[in-house]
Each structure stands twice: as C-alpha cells, then as structure tokens.
Scaffold this motif. Structure first.
Motif, PDB file in Angstrom:
ATOM      1  N   LEU A 418      17.856  44.646  -4.738  1.00 53.02           N
ATOM      2  CA  LEU A 418      17.825  46.036  -4.280  1.00 53.02           C
ATOM      3  C   LEU A 418      16.402  46.576  -4.325  1.00 53.02           C
ATOM      4  O   LEU A 418      15.940  47.230  -3.370  1.00 53.02           O
ATOM      5  N   LEU A 419      15.692  46.305  -5.422  1.00 50.71           N
ATOM      6  CA  LEU A 419      14.310  46.767  -5.541  1.00 50.71           C
ATOM      7  C   LEU A 419      13.423  46.119  -4.480  1.00 50.71           C
ATOM      8  O   LEU A 419      12.543  46.767  -3.911  1.00 50.71           O
ATOM      9  N   LYS A 420      13.663  44.834  -4.231  1.00 50.22           N
ATOM     10  CA  LYS A 420      12.902  44.134  -3.188  1.00 50.22           C
ATOM     11  C   LYS A 420      13.162  44.782  -1.831  1.00 50.22           C
ATOM     12  O   LYS A 420      12.237  44.957  -1.023  1.00 50.22           O
ATOM     13  N   ARG A 421      14.412  45.145  -1.586  1.00 50.11           N
ATOM     14  CA  ARG A 421      14.774  45.787  -0.315  1.00 50.11           C
ATOM     15  C   ARG A 421      14.090  47.136  -0.168  1.00 50.11           C
ATOM     16  O   ARG A 421      13.722  47.548   0.939  1.00 50.11           O
ATOM     17  N   LEU A 422      13.885  47.819  -1.285  1.00 55.72           N
ATOM     18  CA  LEU A 422      13.222  49.120  -1.274  1.00 55.72           C
ATOM     19  C   LEU A 422      11.710  48.991  -1.328  1.00 55.72           C
ATOM     20  O   LEU A 422      11.010  49.987  -1.508  1.00 55.72           O
ATOM     21  N   LYS A 423      11.221  47.730  -1.214  1.00 56.91           N
ATOM     22  CA  LYS A 423       9.787  47.430  -1.232  1.00 56.91           C
ATOM     23  C   LYS A 423       9.141  47.770  -2.577  1.00 56.91           C
ATOM     24  O   LYS A 423       7.980  48.184  -2.648  1.00 56.91           O
ATOM     25  N   LEU A 424       9.916  47.604  -3.644  1.00 54.33           N
ATOM     26  CA  LEU A 424       9.412  47.770  -4.999  1.00 54.33           C
ATOM     27  C   LEU A 424       9.322  46.403  -5.664  1.00 54.33           C
ATOM     28  O   LEU A 424       9.876  45.424  -5.168  1.00 54.33           O
ATOM     29  N   ASP A 425       8.623  46.331  -6.769  1.00 48.31           N
ATOM     30  CA  ASP A 425       8.451  45.059  -7.466  1.00 48.31           C
ATOM     31  C   ASP A 425       9.752  44.685  -8.179  1.00 48.31           C
ATOM     32  O   ASP A 425      10.212  45.428  -9.057  1.00 48.31           O
ATOM     33  N   PRO A 426      10.374  43.531  -7.838  1.00 47.67           N
ATOM     34  CA  PRO A 426      11.617  43.132  -8.502  1.00 47.67           C
ATOM     35  C   PRO A 426      11.469  42.978 -10.008  1.00 47.67           C
ATOM     36  O   PRO A 426      12.425  43.158 -10.757  1.00 47.67           O
ATOM     37  N   ALA A 427      10.253  42.633 -10.465  1.00 43.56           N
ATOM     38  CA  ALA A 427      10.043  42.448 -11.900  1.00 43.56           C
ATOM     39  C   ALA A 427      10.252  43.743 -12.668  1.00 43.56           C
ATOM     40  O   ALA A 427      10.428  43.731 -13.887  1.00 43.56           O
ATOM     41  N   THR A 428      10.256  44.875 -11.948  1.00 40.14           N
ATOM     42  CA  THR A 428      10.496  46.164 -12.598  1.00 40.14           C
ATOM     43  C   THR A 428      11.895  46.208 -13.194  1.00 40.14           C
ATOM     44  O   THR A 428      12.136  46.913 -14.168  1.00 40.14           O
TER      45      THR A 428
END
Length: 459
Positions: A418-428
């Motif tokens: 989901l974070l990747k889809r939102l263009k955020l860092d998945p490691a977050t």
C-alpha cells in the motif's frame, strides 16, 4: 588489514612525533588500508597522518576515505592543499564530498577549481540529490564506429589516464548519441585493422541521468557489469557510472531500510559520528508514535473490562496473543519489504502475495493454536486449573490465534505494498509499527471470540 592490526603502533609513533618511521611504514601499505587506518583515528589525528602520506599515495588514499573523514580533513586544510585535492578527485567522488558540505563552503571550493572542472562540478550538482546524475563521471573514452581497433588503442594510450575506467569504451555517432559499448577484451582479441562497426551488436545497458539511484542498483545487477553509460533525455552520452559508486549507494539504501525496519528514522552519519541528540531525535519520533499506538491496546482491553473481570483467566493469554500476532506481522512485513527492495516483487503481485499469506497465516495459526490448546489440555489433566470449561477456553485460544496470526500476516504483507502504491517508502511500515497495529486488533479479535464462545459459561 594493516589499519586494524597496527593502529596502536601508529598512534604511538604519532605521539613520539616519529614521522620518518611513519612514512617508511606507509610506503608498504595499500591505499585502502591507509584509508581505513586514518578513518579509525580520532578526528584530531586524521589530518596529521594524512599529511605524512607519501605524495604519490595522497590522492588515491583520499578517494578511499569515507566522506565523513574526507570532510573532516579538507575542512582542516589550507586553500592550496584543498585545491590540489579537489583537482585530483574524480568528478563523481568530488560530488559525493560536496553533498556533505555546507553550501557556502562548496561555493568557495568551486572557486578554487579551473573553469572546466568548475563547470563539470556544477553540472553534476545540478541533478536531483538521489539521481544517477549525481553519481556519474564525464571521464570516459568514446569512439566512433568508423575507427579501427588500432586507432582506438592509440586513443586509449593518449586519453586512458584521464578516464575513470578503460574496461568499457562507448560507441557514439557524430553528434554524440550512444550506439553501443565495446569491452577492452574485444579490442585486444581483434585484429588491428578491424573496424569498430563490425564489432557492434547494439546489446548494452544504460542509465538515464534522471533515474533514481535505486534503479541504478537493479540495472547493474541485471547486466552484471562494472560500469554503465549515462544518457540524457535525447540519447546523448553524458557520463558513466562505475560499480564502486553503486556499491556505496547500495550500502546506504540497505542501512536506511534496516534503520526503518527497527522503528526509527535513518541516521545521516555513522552511529559514532552522530551526536547523542541526533540519536535521540531519530528514535524519539517513532517511539512516541508507537507508544501512542500502544495506548490503543490499553483502550481495547478497557472496552472488554467486564469480560476480563468475569474471567480473569483470559488475561493470562493476552501476552501470548499479542506476541503471536505481532511476530507473524513482523515476519511478513520483513519478507515483503526485502523482496520489494531487491526486485523480486512488484505491486502487481499483490493478489498472489495475499493468497500465499492467507494460506501461510492459516497454517501458522493452526499450528500455534494447536500448541495453545494442547497446553491448556495438559495443564487441566495434571492440575485441574481451568475447571469444567477448559475445553471451551482451549477452543477460544485456538480460534483466536488462527484469526490473529492470519490478520498479522495479511497486515504485514499488504501494508508495504500500500505504501509503495502511494509512492512512499515501504520500509516505513517497520516491524514495530506492524506489531503495534496487530496488537490492538489482536485484543479485539481475542475478546470478541471469547465473548462468543464463553458466554453463559464463564462469562
């Protein structure tokens, strides 16, 4: 490994001011070992040792130094020495150094460069911070397809000492557009009269100056090469990136992801170079966030206060329930984040991931639930602790663990996507964050299941 083995001896020679012996020792060392030694010394002694390096090793050793050590040394040097170092640094290494310095100091240092070197430095610094443009060097050898092998070898002898690497040469057209790459091996094995055009197969990898540095890591792995050409938006060859720079980027990216997985913001410098205040600041934000999240767990338990009061035995299993859900979620998120980082998975794989995690979560939940049920059954047989309703307590634990572990694996695997889809860092979506999220929902699942199965019995 001289740096680690002989550092006490070097420190002693520095204290004795026996610089003649220092010079004699350093002539036998590899530049990488000298760089390791200097970076391990206290800041106050780094410049002292650096100044007594053999002149022919100074620039090479400087390039091997970590950027933090380079920064410390160059900030302690005079203008003349700084100019000498900056002029000898390769453009990409110089860019790495400039990135770590305040803009006012970089401006002064740019003024020390020749006009040509200054324009090159400004061009590289003009690219976005995490782009391939910041990694590339314009020091490469290009050839045109009409040249012969003999002509190319002559050009290498004339220009090779100024190139970052001569393992690969790049074929361009008359306007400078990239056409192909030729290895030095191909040249050495070909006849001197062979024309470059006949050796071309137009199968090559390349990077764009605006590409993200993480993309460069994947492309280097794909083509298994030591260097890659960099082109602009119109296909003109403008530089190359070498493997040493990519390894540095990969190390930084991995370190950043590990820090985030641990539930903290990534450090900008090494642990020992970071101030205590920085360490507190980087960790406090996430700790506060996770603490606030943890208060929801307490609130969830307060919501089921009546059930807890009626059946105190249920509270014995709360740590078990929380740990199982959090651990399964942490496992899943760690697996998915790493797979995304190395390119094994993409967002489009979400359905396949979900199916696998549902099956995995169900199997793991049944396994843990069976162990929980067995523990209650065995305790009842030998101690009679759980009373006449032990079977229903055991079934409550069994079903709750299945639901909580399944939810943990789903949350842990889907949140990075989901974070990747939102263009955020998945490691977050770090393991502690997922664990906290699953803790709250785990309490709700557990006591809801207990109310359904134990109502009229012990509730």
């Amino acid at each position: 490994m001289y740096g680690k083995l002989l550092q006490p001896e070097i420190v002693e020679l520095i204290d004795m001011k026996d610089f003649k012996t220092l010079k004699e020792i350093f002539t036998e060392w590899h530049p990488a070992d000298l760089a390791e030694l200097i970076s391990d010394l206290p800041d106050s002694e780094q410049l002292i040792v650096f100044r007594f390096l053999p002149k022919n090793l100074t620039n090479t050793v400087f390039e091997h130094l970590p950027v933090e050590t380079q920064k410390n040394i160059i900030m302690s040097m005079g203008k003349k020495d700084i100019t000498g170092i900056l002029m000898e640094l390769s453009p990409d290494d110089r860019t790495w150094l400039f990135e770590e310095l305040p803009s006012s100091i970089v401006k002064n240092m740019l003024a020390l460069l020749t006009k040509e070197e200054r324009e090159t430095a400004k061009m590289l610094l003009g690219y976005p911070e995490d782009s391939v443009g910041r990694l590339m060097t314009p020091e490469y050898i290009s050839v045109v397809e009409k040249m012969t092998v003999a002509q190319v070898l002559k050009k290498i002898r004339l220009e090779g000492h100024e190139s970052e690497t001569i393992e690969m040469l790049y074929v361009v057209d008359e306007k400078g557009r990239l056409l192909d790459e030729i290895s030095i091996r191909q040249l050495l094995l070909a006849s001197p009269s062979t024309r470059i055009k006949s050796m071309m197969d137009r199968r090559y990898g390349f990077l764009r100056a605006t590409d993200d540095q993480e993309i460069a890591i994947e492309i280097f792995k794909k083509y298994d090469t030591y260097s890659l050409p960099v082109i602009d938006t119109e296909g003109f060859l403008i530089g190359i990136v070498t493997i040493d720079d990519i390894l540095s980027v990969a190390e930084e990216e991995t370190t950043e992801d590990i820090h985030k997985l641990g539930g903290m913001n990534a450090l900008d410098e090494s642990y020992l170079k970071s101030s205590v205040f920085t360490l507190i600041k980087k960790r406090a934000v996430w700790l506060i966030f996770l603490f606030i999240g943890g208060t929801f767990t307490a609130s969830a338990m307060g919501f089921f206060e009546d059930a807890i009061s009626a059946a105190v035995v249920l509270t014995m299993f709360v740590p078990l329930i929380i740990a199982s859900g959090g651990n399964s979620g942490s496992q899943a998120t760690s697996l998915i984040i790493r797979s995304l980082a190395i390119g094994e998975l993409t967002i489009s794989d979400w359905w396949e991931i979900m199916k696998r995690e549902i099956i995995s979560g169900l199997a793991l939940g049944i396994l843990l639930g069976s162990i929980g049920f067995a523990k209650i059954a065995i305790s009842e047989i030998f101690t009679g602790f759980y009373g006449p309703h032990w079977f229903f307590i055991g079934i409550t634990i069994f079903i709750s663990l299945i639901g909580i572990v399944m939810w943990g694996t789903l949350a842990g695997s889907m949140l990075p996507l989901l974070l990747k889809r939102l263009k955020l860092d998945p490691a977050t979506s770090s393991a502690p964050f997922v664990a906290t999220l699953v803790d709250v929902t785990g309490i709700v699942i557990y006591f809801t299941t207990a109310q359904l199965l134990l109502k009229g019995k012990i509730l």
